[in-house]
Design a protein around this motif. Structure first.
Motif, short mmCIF file in Angstrom:
data_model
loop_
_atom_site.label_atom_id
_atom_site.label_comp_id
_atom_site.label_asym_id
_atom_site.label_seq_id
_atom_site.Cartn_x
_atom_site.Cartn_y
_atom_site.Cartn_z
N PHE A 1 55.33 7.21 -10.33
CA PHE A 1 56.76 6.89 -10.26
C PHE A 1 57.06 5.83 -9.21
O PHE A 1 58.20 5.41 -9.08
N VAL A 2 56.06 5.46 -8.45
CA VAL A 2 56.27 4.46 -7.41
C VAL A 2 55.45 3.21 -7.73
O VAL A 2 54.65 3.22 -8.67
N GLY A 3 55.64 2.17 -6.97
CA GLY A 3 54.91 0.92 -7.22
C GLY A 3 53.47 1.02 -6.76
O GLY A 3 53.00 2.08 -6.37
N ASP A 4 52.77 -0.12 -6.81
CA ASP A 4 51.37 -0.14 -6.41
C ASP A 4 51.19 0.23 -4.95
O ASP A 4 50.25 0.90 -4.58
N GLU A 5 52.11 -0.26 -4.12
CA GLU A 5 52.05 0.07 -2.69
C GLU A 5 53.33 0.82 -2.35
O GLU A 5 54.42 0.44 -2.78
N PHE A 6 53.16 1.88 -1.61
CA PHE A 6 54.31 2.73 -1.34
C PHE A 6 54.14 3.43 0.00
O PHE A 6 53.02 3.50 0.53
N THR A 7 55.21 3.92 0.53
CA THR A 7 55.16 4.68 1.78
C THR A 7 55.18 6.17 1.45
O THR A 7 55.51 6.58 0.34
N ILE A 8 54.80 6.95 2.43
CA ILE A 8 54.82 8.41 2.23
C ILE A 8 56.24 8.87 1.92
O ILE A 8 56.46 9.79 1.13
N SER A 9 57.21 8.19 2.49
CA SER A 9 58.60 8.57 2.22
C SER A 9 59.00 8.25 0.79
O SER A 9 59.78 8.99 0.19
N ASP A 10 58.48 7.15 0.27
CA ASP A 10 58.73 6.85 -1.15
C ASP A 10 58.23 8.01 -2.01
O ASP A 10 58.91 8.46 -2.94
N LEU A 11 57.03 8.46 -1.68
CA LEU A 11 56.44 9.54 -2.45
C LEU A 11 57.24 10.83 -2.30
O LEU A 11 57.48 11.56 -3.27
N ARG A 12 57.69 11.07 -1.08
CA ARG A 12 58.47 12.28 -0.85
C ARG A 12 59.78 12.24 -1.64
O ARG A 12 60.23 13.24 -2.19
N ALA A 13 60.35 11.04 -1.73
CA ALA A 13 61.60 10.89 -2.49
C ALA A 13 61.38 11.28 -3.96
O ALA A 13 62.25 11.90 -4.58
N SER B 1 46.21 14.91 3.91
CA SER B 1 45.08 15.82 4.01
C SER B 1 44.43 16.12 2.66
O SER B 1 43.31 16.63 2.61
N VAL B 2 45.14 15.83 1.56
CA VAL B 2 44.54 16.07 0.25
C VAL B 2 43.61 14.91 -0.07
O VAL B 2 44.05 13.77 -0.15
N PRO B 3 42.31 15.18 -0.28
CA PRO B 3 41.37 14.08 -0.50
C PRO B 3 41.67 13.32 -1.79
O PRO B 3 41.89 13.93 -2.83
N GLY B 4 41.73 12.01 -1.70
CA GLY B 4 41.88 11.18 -2.89
C GLY B 4 43.30 11.04 -3.41
O GLY B 4 43.53 10.42 -4.43
N PHE B 5 44.26 11.62 -2.72
CA PHE B 5 45.65 11.50 -3.19
C PHE B 5 46.13 10.06 -2.95
O PHE B 5 46.55 9.37 -3.88
N VAL B 6 46.08 9.60 -1.70
CA VAL B 6 46.48 8.23 -1.38
C VAL B 6 45.44 7.63 -0.45
O VAL B 6 44.69 8.36 0.20
N GLU B 7 45.39 6.30 -0.44
CA GLU B 7 44.51 5.64 0.52
C GLU B 7 45.29 4.54 1.22
O GLU B 7 46.16 3.89 0.63
N SER B 8 44.98 4.37 2.47
CA SER B 8 45.75 3.43 3.29
C SER B 8 45.43 1.99 2.90
O SER B 8 44.31 1.66 2.55
N THR B 9 46.45 1.12 2.96
CA THR B 9 46.22 -0.30 2.74
C THR B 9 46.04 -1.02 4.07
O THR B 9 45.64 -2.18 4.11
N GLY B 10 46.37 -0.36 5.17
CA GLY B 10 46.31 -1.00 6.47
C GLY B 10 47.60 -1.71 6.83
O GLY B 10 47.88 -1.96 8.00
N ALA B 11 48.40 -2.04 5.82
CA ALA B 11 49.62 -2.79 6.06
C ALA B 11 50.81 -1.86 6.27
O ALA B 11 50.72 -0.66 6.07
N SER B 12 51.90 -2.46 6.68
CA SER B 12 53.14 -1.71 6.86
C SER B 12 54.28 -2.46 6.18
O SER B 12 54.13 -3.63 5.80
N THR B 13 55.39 -1.80 6.05
CA THR B 13 56.57 -2.47 5.48
C THR B 13 57.03 -3.57 6.44
O THR B 13 56.77 -3.52 7.63
N GLU B 14 57.73 -4.57 5.88
CA GLU B 14 58.20 -5.69 6.69
C GLU B 14 59.34 -5.28 7.60
O GLU B 14 59.47 -5.77 8.72
#
Lengths: 252, 252
Positions: free
Chosen positions: A171-183, A204-217
């Motif tokens: 339901f979210v785009g390719d890159e998203f924040t944890i808050s996007d997911l929570r929404a 903590s759930v393995p394989g659910f999300v992986e970090s891109t290293g980046a942050s929102t602008e």
DNA sequence: TATGTTCTTCTCATGCCGAGTAAGACTCCA
DNA sequence: TGGAGTCTTACTCGGCATGAGAAGAACATA
């Protein structure tokens, strides 16, 4: 050779449709997306009797194709999706509905599918734009045929699937924040979640999300720090699951 | 009135079966029971081409009845169940299968159902006894049509449903011991469970089982104390769930 | 600058879970 | 009859997940 039993005769006759009342097989699609922070379903307004003028789920006759192909085709026709877009859409079979009389004209068995996507175009080209619309779930009223029941089953399936699959990332785009997911969880489940615990849980759930290293602008529209961005992980099941709070009433 | 779109035309045409290749709708039943400590499925031997001589799931044409009624009827015909017995049988829709070519004769869409029962009579009167048989799951080989796939889906559904519903109580009699229940889980899941933890878990889930106050008359066949007897509780969902051990490989 | 919002991390108490242990009741067989 | 083995039931322990709450830092808006 043993004599054929009644049930075997039925089975054989089943291959000669002239021996029975004709049956039509259709697919109907419960297509869900999130717009403006609310869950929406794609509905079409019927232009012919029965149920003329009422809203219904998009659907149609099954051609010489697999059932899932038929559902994808119907969805594409109503939304103007191009084939490439379909990769981004999650599609799964919901169930079949075949009560005699569910369509007053003839016997129709429909196979319902559930579709999710982060965004879907407005209904347009290739379809009748005036007759198809994204409708907030809360505003759906009295659908045609037994589509109310199908929609309810679809919503329950969606809510349940968020618990133990990474479906929310669809339901979210390719890159998203944890808050996007929570929404997404909050909108689909219709309840507020504890931001801190949700954050801990998702990471903590393995394989659910992986970090891109980046942050929102920028920070959020009402303040707050920039949030880290994540991508979809490779898990197909969430383990352990994210269970809905407060289902006590549904247990018995 | 707006001109009709292609997809709407398709939909309207769908009600005139002459406009399309004829389609037959069948139901197939994955009926599971436990005999001699092993999980069995009900199979029938085909007496006609195609797949003559091969085993298949019992099933048949849908008449003027709801889909679930059709499944119940087919099951009753093959097993000789009388209507009263059907109350003790759990029946749920599994999914629909409609790939073109799955039946070489014509287009057939089948709606598969899953059935569980603590015991089911041997196939007999009202059916062809020589052609239907309870077969241990481990010994099923090469079923007709796409029935292998349907059986696999049914088994996975059964295993999964044991986790979060009290379905296991449908495989035992009215009064049962915790060990009887554990045996069901072990047979369906195909793995040994820790007796002590299973005991604690079952009793701690509200509404799963309720005590009768009585005990078995004798100990087990190989020793051990008399066990307390329980009845089915009123829970429809297990909360918290009894999760299968070791699904690590299925997660990704 | 002040205020309020949001992201992220931490702490703490509670409860579930797997593994192991143990007492007692029972069956079977020598 | 006695011993060996089996099984039910209960208990303990350490690890982990969970819900609730708090706190600090980063950011937007007024």
């Amino acid at each position: 050779m043993p004599s054929k039993t009644p049930s075997e005769n039925d089975f054989l006759q089943s291959y000669d449709p002239r021996g029975f009342d004709p049956v039509a097989v259709t697919v109907d699609v419960v297509a869900l997306t999130i717009r403006d922070g609310r869950l929406h379903v794609l509905l079409v307004r019927r232009g012919e009797p029965p149920y003329i003028g009422q809203w219904a789920l998009p659907g149609g006759f099954v051609r010489n194709e697999d059932l899932e192909e038929a559902a994808a085709r119907e969805l594409a026709e109503e939304t103007g999706l191009v084939p490439g877009d379909l990769d981004r859409v999650h599609l799964e079979q919901l169930g079949s509905y075949g009560r005699p009389g569910r369509d007053p004209r003839m016997r129709v068995v429909t196979v319902a599918y559930l579709a999710f996507a982060p965004w879907l175009p407005d209904p347009k080209a290739g379809s009748d734009a005036a007759a198809a619309e994204w409708t907030p779930i809360a505003e759906t009223r009295q659908l045609a045929f037994d589509h109310d029941r199908i929609l309810d089953d679809g919503l329950e399936r969606a809510r349940s699937k968020l618990e133990y699959t990474p479906l929310a990332t669809r339901f979210v785009g390719d890159e998203f924040t944890i808050s996007d997911l929570r929404a997404v969880y909050e909108v689909v489940w219709g309840e507020q979640l504890h931001a801190g615990n949700f954050h801990r849980k998702v990471l903590s759930v393995p394989g659910f999300v992986e970090s891109t290293g980046a942050s929102t602008e920028r920070g959020g529209p009402r303040g707050g720090p920039r949030a880290r961005l994540y991508r979809r992980g490779d898990a197909r099941q969430l383990h352990p699951a994210l269970l809905r709070p407060s289902r006590e009433d549904e247990i018995r």
